[in-house]
Design a protein around this motif. Structure first.
Motif, short mmCIF file in Angstrom:
data_model
loop_
_atom_site.label_atom_id
_atom_site.label_comp_id
_atom_site.label_asym_id
_atom_site.label_seq_id
_atom_site.Cartn_x
_atom_site.Cartn_y
_atom_site.Cartn_z
N UNK A 62 39.51 39.28 44.55
CA UNK A 62 38.57 38.63 43.64
C UNK A 62 39.04 38.76 42.19
N UNK A 63 39.57 39.91 41.85
CA UNK A 63 40.08 40.14 40.50
C UNK A 63 41.25 39.21 40.20
N UNK A 64 42.16 39.05 41.15
CA UNK A 64 43.31 38.16 40.97
C UNK A 64 42.84 36.72 40.80
N UNK A 65 41.88 36.29 41.62
CA UNK A 65 41.37 34.92 41.52
C UNK A 65 40.70 34.67 40.18
N UNK A 66 39.92 35.62 39.71
CA UNK A 66 39.25 35.46 38.41
C UNK A 66 40.28 35.35 37.30
N UNK A 67 41.27 36.20 37.34
CA UNK A 67 42.32 36.19 36.32
C UNK A 67 43.08 34.86 36.34
N UNK A 68 43.42 34.40 37.53
CA UNK A 68 44.14 33.13 37.67
C UNK A 68 43.29 31.97 37.18
N UNK A 69 42.00 31.98 37.50
CA UNK A 69 41.10 30.91 37.05
C UNK A 69 41.00 30.88 35.54
N UNK A 70 40.92 32.04 34.93
CA UNK A 70 40.83 32.11 33.47
C UNK A 70 42.11 31.58 32.82
N UNK A 71 43.26 31.97 33.36
CA UNK A 71 44.54 31.52 32.80
C UNK A 71 44.69 30.00 32.99
N UNK A 72 44.34 29.51 34.17
CA UNK A 72 44.45 28.08 34.45
C UNK A 72 43.53 27.29 33.53
N UNK A 73 42.32 27.77 33.37
CA UNK A 73 41.36 27.11 32.48
C UNK A 73 41.90 27.06 31.06
N UNK A 74 42.46 28.14 30.62
CA UNK A 74 43.04 28.21 29.28
C UNK A 74 44.18 27.22 29.12
N UNK A 75 45.02 27.11 30.12
CA UNK A 75 46.15 26.16 30.07
C UNK A 75 45.63 24.73 29.99
N UNK A 76 44.65 24.38 30.84
CA UNK A 76 44.10 23.02 30.83
C UNK A 76 43.39 22.70 29.52
N UNK A 77 42.73 23.68 28.95
CA UNK A 77 42.08 23.45 27.65
C UNK A 77 43.13 23.13 26.60
N UNK A 78 44.25 23.84 26.63
CA UNK A 78 45.34 23.59 25.69
C UNK A 78 45.94 22.21 25.87
#
Length: 136
Positions: A62-78
């Motif tokens: 769950x921790x890995x998925x949350x971290x990945x989702x946050x990073x992916x979201x940040x990339x798409x926002x950029x």
């Protein structure tokens, strides 16, 4: 030995009889308490899910998925921000103006042999085909 075997088989039969009686009694008590088979299954499933969620493997995943989702979201926002900046730039507006002018002047030929302008196709009108006849 035969006597011992007969005694053991008699004890087994007695135990089966007692077990059957106890099982019926437990079923009657559950029915009186409103405990159904469905309720027992639901409680077992909920407990199983709780056990899985509390496991260390689940917590790490769950921790890995949350971290990945946050990073992916940040990339798409950029990326979205950069695309928005590009779209609003003077060079992109100039390109869009030139490109739309070219599209309006360009004729598009379909498989049926009809020719119409791009803007006519988008407006739902058509000039027909070159020889004026319908072709399959």
């Amino acid at each position: 030995m035969l006597k011992e075997l007969a005694r053991v088989e008699e004890e087994i039969e007695t135990l089966r009889t007692v077990l059957t009686s106890k099982t019926r009694h437990a079923s009657d008590l559950k029915r009186k308490l409103g405990i159904t088979v469905w309720k027992e299954i639901t409680e077992d499933m909920n407990q199983g899910i709780k056990n899985v969620r509390e496991s260390s493997v689940y917590q790490k995943t769950e921790s890995v998925f949350k971290s990945t989702a946050e990073k992916t979201s940040s990339i798409f926002e950029g990326i979205t921000s950069k695309l928005s900046q590009m779209k609003n730039s003077d060079s992109m507006r100039s390109f869009e103006d030139k490109f739309s002018g070219v599209l309006q002047k360009t004729k598009i030929s379909s498989r049926s042999g009809s020719v119409s302008s791009f803007t006519e196709e988008n407006n739902g009108t058509s000039t027909g085909n070159l020889d004026g006849k319908l072709q399959p």
